[in-house]
Design a protein around this motif. Structure first.
Motif, mmCIF file in Angstrom:
data_model
loop_
_atom_site.group_PDB
_atom_site.id
_atom_site.type_symbol
_atom_site.label_atom_id
_atom_site.label_comp_id
_atom_site.label_asym_id
_atom_site.label_seq_id
_atom_site.Cartn_x
_atom_site.Cartn_y
_atom_site.Cartn_z
ATOM 1 N N ARG A 17 51.001 51.302 61.426
ATOM 2 C CA ARG A 17 52.319 50.659 61.404
ATOM 3 C C ARG A 17 53.280 51.322 60.418
ATOM 4 N N HIS A 18 52.717 51.966 59.369
ATOM 5 C CA HIS A 18 53.514 52.591 58.304
ATOM 6 C C HIS A 18 52.921 53.970 58.006
ATOM 7 N N PRO A 19 53.141 54.954 58.885
ATOM 8 C CA PRO A 19 52.454 56.246 58.741
ATOM 9 C C PRO A 19 52.800 57.034 57.480
ATOM 10 N N GLU A 20 53.929 56.740 56.840
ATOM 11 C CA GLU A 20 54.312 57.463 55.629
ATOM 12 C C GLU A 20 54.090 56.623 54.373
ATOM 13 N N ALA A 21 53.238 55.630 54.476
ATOM 14 C CA ALA A 21 52.967 54.729 53.358
ATOM 15 C C ALA A 21 52.246 55.460 52.232
ATOM 16 N N THR A 22 52.248 54.825 51.082
ATOM 17 C CA THR A 22 51.433 55.273 49.951
ATOM 18 C C THR A 22 50.177 54.421 49.920
ATOM 19 N N VAL A 23 49.038 55.076 49.848
ATOM 20 C CA VAL A 23 47.752 54.400 49.642
ATOM 21 C C VAL A 23 47.448 54.519 48.162
ATOM 22 N N VAL A 24 47.267 53.391 47.495
ATOM 23 C CA VAL A 24 46.908 53.379 46.083
ATOM 24 C C VAL A 24 45.438 52.990 46.000
ATOM 25 N N ALA A 25 44.627 53.910 45.493
ATOM 26 C CA ALA A 25 43.185 53.670 45.364
ATOM 27 C C ALA A 25 42.877 53.370 43.903
ATOM 28 N N LEU A 26 42.626 52.103 43.598
ATOM 29 C CA LEU A 26 42.324 51.685 42.233
ATOM 30 C C LEU A 26 40.848 51.928 41.944
ATOM 31 N N GLY A 27 40.552 52.713 40.921
ATOM 32 C CA GLY A 27 39.173 52.941 40.520
ATOM 33 C C GLY A 27 38.354 53.696 41.540
ATOM 34 N N GLU A 28 38.950 54.651 42.195
ATOM 35 C CA GLU A 28 38.280 55.386 43.279
ATOM 36 C C GLU A 28 37.207 56.349 42.779
ATOM 37 N N GLY A 29 37.267 56.757 41.536
ATOM 38 C CA GLY A 29 36.307 57.733 41.032
ATOM 39 C C GLY A 29 36.509 59.069 41.716
ATOM 40 N N ALA A 70 46.443 58.319 35.277
ATOM 41 C CA ALA A 70 45.531 57.772 34.272
ATOM 42 C C ALA A 70 46.036 56.400 33.843
ATOM 43 N N GLY A 71 45.154 55.430 33.892
ATOM 44 C CA GLY A 71 45.518 54.091 33.454
ATOM 45 C C GLY A 71 44.530 53.066 33.962
ATOM 46 N N ALA A 72 44.568 51.918 33.356
ATOM 47 C CA ALA A 72 43.688 50.829 33.754
ATOM 48 C C ALA A 72 44.307 50.044 34.899
ATOM 49 N N MET A 73 43.455 49.501 35.745
ATOM 50 C CA MET A 73 43.900 48.687 36.875
ATOM 51 C C MET A 73 44.743 47.507 36.386
ATOM 52 N N ALA A 74 44.333 46.913 35.285
ATOM 53 C CA ALA A 74 45.019 45.730 34.770
ATOM 54 C C ALA A 74 46.320 46.081 34.041
ATOM 55 N N GLY A 96 36.849 46.645 42.480
ATOM 56 C CA GLY A 96 37.704 46.580 41.307
ATOM 57 C C GLY A 96 38.063 45.187 40.857
ATOM 58 N N LEU A 97 38.444 44.326 41.775
ATOM 59 C CA LEU A 97 38.888 42.983 41.382
ATOM 60 C C LEU A 97 37.740 42.148 40.842
ATOM 61 N N LEU A 98 36.522 42.490 41.237
ATOM 62 C CA LEU A 98 35.373 41.751 40.729
ATOM 63 C C LEU A 98 35.163 42.014 39.238
ATOM 64 N N ARG A 99 35.755 43.095 38.714
ATOM 65 C CA ARG A 99 35.624 43.424 37.295
ATOM 66 C C ARG A 99 36.748 42.830 36.454
ATOM 67 N N LEU A 100 37.775 42.280 37.105
ATOM 68 C CA LEU A 100 38.890 41.682 36.364
ATOM 69 C C LEU A 100 38.649 40.197 36.135
ATOM 70 N N SER A 101 39.245 39.679 35.086
ATOM 71 C CA SER A 101 39.195 38.239 34.840
ATOM 72 C C SER A 101 40.087 37.544 35.865
ATOM 73 N N PRO A 102 39.900 36.241 36.100
ATOM 74 C CA PRO A 102 40.791 35.531 37.028
ATOM 75 C C PRO A 102 42.277 35.694 36.685
ATOM 76 N N PRO A 103 42.689 35.598 35.398
ATOM 77 C CA PRO A 103 44.111 35.841 35.113
ATOM 78 C C PRO A 103 44.518 37.291 35.419
ATOM 79 N N GLY A 104 43.603 38.233 35.228
ATOM 80 C CA GLY A 104 43.895 39.631 35.552
ATOM 81 C C GLY A 104 44.113 39.832 37.036
ATOM 82 N N VAL A 105 43.296 39.154 37.861
ATOM 83 C CA VAL A 105 43.450 39.240 39.318
ATOM 84 C C VAL A 105 44.788 38.628 39.730
#
Length: 174
Positions: A17-29, A70-74, A96-105
Motif C-alpha cells: 500500500r505504501h511502496p516508498e515507506a520507511t521500515v524502522v527495525a528496532l533492535g534488529e542486530g 545509534a540509540g535506545a528503543m526507549a 523489543g517491546l517485551l524488554r520495555l517497561s509498561p510505561p516505556g511501551v
C-alpha cells in the motif's frame, strides 16, 4: 509460519500500500530484513544501541536506502531520523517491546502514533488475551491484528492462550 515470516508478511502488506515507506527495525542486530523485503523503493532504518550500531555499520555498511542509527528503543530521538514520514512508516520490534517497561511501551506507542499517522507497528505480542489492553493503549490506534504461528503446539488448547503472537497496530490518519 515463524514469527519472522509473520512479521515479514505484515511489512510486505504495508509496503504493497505504501511502496516508498520507511521500515524502522528496532533492535534488529545483524538481521537481514532489508534484503528479504526490499522492493527497490523502500527506505530502511535500523535502530541499535551504540555499541552494536558501530558493529553493524562495520559489517553491513549503510547504503543509499539503508541506514543504522545509534540509540535506545526507549529514547525517542530515533524518530527524527525518519526522513519522509508522509510516505508511510512501519516500525518492527521483534522481541523489543517485551524488554520495555509498561510505561516505556505506552511512551513508544504514543510517540509512533503522533509522529507517523497512517503508520503501523509490528511486534511480538503478549498472549492474545492481552490484546484488548494493547488496543486501548492509545486512542490513535485504529486497528489491531494478531497473527499466531501455525503448528501443532499452537493448537493445543492449554498452550494456545499462552502462545506469543505477532501483533500489528495501525495508526489513525490525521
Amino acid at each position: 509460519m515463524t514469527g519472522t515470516e509473520l512479521t515479514d508478511a505484515a511489512v510486505r502488506a504495508y509496503l504493497a500500500r505504501h511502496p516508498e515507506a520507511t521500515v524502522v527495525a528496532l533492535g534488529e542486530g545483524l538481521g537481514t530484513g532489508f534484503w528479504r523485503l526490499d522492493n527497490g523503493r523502500l527506505n530502511w532504518l535500523t535502530v541499535q544501541p551504540t555499541e552494536s550500531a558501530a558493529l553493524r555499520r562495520m559489517l553491513l555498511p549503510d547504503g543509499a536506502r539503508r541506514r543504522t542509527v545509534a540509540g535506545a528503543m526507549a529514547d525517542h530521538r530515533w524518530l527524527d531520523a525518519v526522513r519522509e514520514p508522509q510516505r508511510g512508516v512501519i516500525v518492527t520490534a521483534p522481541g523489543g517491546l517485551l524488554r520495555l517497561s509498561p510505561p516505556g511501551v505506552r511512551g513508544l506507542l504514543a510517540a509512533c502514533v503522533e509522529r507517523f499517522p497512517g503508520g503501523a507497528l509490528v511486534f511480538d505480542a503478549l498472549p492474545r488475551r492481552d490484546l484488548p489492553r494493547v488496543a486501548g493503549a492509545h486512542p490513535g490506534i485504529v486497528a489491531v491484528r494478531a497473527h499466531r504461528p501455525a503448528g501443532l503446539r499452537h493448537r493445543l488448547p492449554g498452550l494456545r492462550a499462552h502462545t506469543p503472537t505477532v501483533c500489528e497496530l495501525h495508526f489513525a490518519v490525521r
